[in-house]
Design an enzyme around this catalytic site. Structure first.
Site, PDB file in Angstrom:
ATOM      1  CE1 TYR A 180      -2.998   2.218   0.266  1.00 36.06           C
ATOM      2  CE2 TYR A 180      -2.968   3.017   2.400  1.00 36.06           C
ATOM      3  CZ  TYR A 180      -3.629   3.366   1.377  1.00 36.06           C
ATOM      4  OH  TYR A 180      -4.773   4.526   1.590  1.00 36.06           O
ATOM      5  CE1 TYR A 190      -2.364   0.496   5.404  1.00 42.31           C
ATOM      6  CE2 TYR A 190      -0.083   0.722   5.995  1.00 42.31           C
ATOM      7  CZ  TYR A 190      -1.280  -0.169   5.280  1.00 42.31           C
ATOM      8  OH  TYR A 190      -0.905  -1.154   4.938  1.00 42.31           O
TER       9      TYR A 190
END
Ligand SMILES: NC(=O)c1ccc[n+]([C@@H]2O[C@H](COP(=O)([O-])OP(=O)(O)OC[C@H]3O[C@@H](n4cnc5c(N)ncnc54)[C@H](O)[C@@H]3O)[C@@H](O)[C@H]2O)c1
Length: 300
Positions: A180, A190
């Protein structure tokens, strides 16, 4: 006609426990191309997964273009946090979700595949798993343990899989993982060291491509997927907003589908990808190319 033909190839997809994530879509795409597919499933999710399969709850998503249902050649228990069974602490080995599964380590998986299919039975290995227990915490508040667990489960597990499963993969075979963009750019929210894990995964993809290329003639690539509301991604807590933001600010404004990631993995794993290794391939509707939010200037 040029087509992805995986007839006669055998694949293992590690990280499938429902029909809602990238692993399932990749398994289906590989099967659509003719491969036989086994999966590796995290023991805590194994029972639920096999029950749903047996009770026909996934029949709709298992339906292939030829009308048949996607079949898994084997469903192996796998906890990618452990290289050997001896590495797993007692409370895990005796846990009710683990104790009857046999050897769920990466070494255990390797031995079972060898027992089931012989010395060199694989062509394709997919690593579609990640876990960061502190993913909701900013990096600044992440504990050493949380950080190391994220990197161990989500990045080192690829190193361990290439190392142990590499000898079982036939020359020309392929490893693909999922990464990602948070590994290279800041994605607020995140956290927990998951961004660090993805950075490690992408770097290791290059080094493993070199080492496994020279040693076994294998390829190693990673797909950098855009945000998608899988079960794992829902644990981040803000996935719906991430999906919305990307759709609003990407060159292609329709939301990313798991199938788009699935077919890319099938292509990369096929002989058509024979010249591609050590690469991060973006399947994100082009979001990574943007340098400014479209929404900031009221664009659409
Ligand atoms: N969904 C997204 O937005 C997104 C974006 C880019 C990359 N990815 C990556 O895609 C991959 C697949 O995730 P997904 O989003 O499709 O979700 P998913 O929930 O379908 O897949 C994650 C899988 O990892 C398994 N898992 C967790 N810990 C494990 C362990 N210790 N051992 C073995 N398996 C374990 C889970 O059981 C689950 O099946 C992950 O690497 C993820 O980081 C996801």
């Amino acid at each position: 006609m040029l087509s992805i033909d995986l007839t006669g190839r055998r694949a293992l997809v590690a990280g499938v426990a429902d029909d809602g994530g990238f692993g399932f879509a990749i398994a289906k795409a590989l099967a659509e191309a003719g491969a036989s597919v086994s999966v590796g499933t995290w023991p805590p999710a194994l029972n639920i997964f096999t029950n749903l399969l047996e009770r026909g709850k996934m029949d709709e998503s298992r339906k292939m273009s030829n009308g048949e249902l996607l079949q898994f050649e084997r469903i192996y228990p796998l906890d990618a946090a452990y290289d050997t069974l001896a590495d797993a602490p007692d409370d895990i080995r005796t846990n009710k979700r683990y104790k009857d599964t046999g050897d769920f380590s990466i070494e255990g998986l390797t031995n079972r595949i060898r027992q089931d299919f012989g010395e060199q039975p694989l062509d394709i290995v997919v690593h579609s798993l990640a876990n960061g227990p502190e993913v909701k915490k900013p990096l600044l508040e992440t504990s050493r343990n949380g950080y190391l667990t994220a990197v161990s489960v989500s990045a080192y597990s690829l190193v361990a899989m290439v190392s142990r499963l590499g000898p079982l993969v036939r020359r020309g075979g392929s490893f693909v993982s999922l990464t990602y963009m948070a590994g290279e750019r800041v994605i607020p929210g995140y956290g927990g060291g998951m961004s660090s894990a993805k950075a490690a995964l992408e770097s290791d993809t290059r080094t493993l491509a070199y080492e496994a290329g020279r040693k076994y003639g294998l390829r190693v690539n990673t797909i950098s997927a855009g945000p998608f509301a899988s079960r794992a991604a829902s644990a981040i807590g803000i996935i719906d907003r991430m999906v919305e933001y990307c759709a609003a600010n990407s060159p292609l404004s329709d939301p990313l589908t798991a199938e788009e990631v699935g077919v890319t993995a099938a292509f990369l794993s096929s002989p058509l990808g024979s010249g591609i290794t050590g690469t991060t391939i973006y399947v994100d509707k082009g979001y990574h190319t943007m340098g400014m939010a479209v929404t900031a200037i009221g664009g659409d």
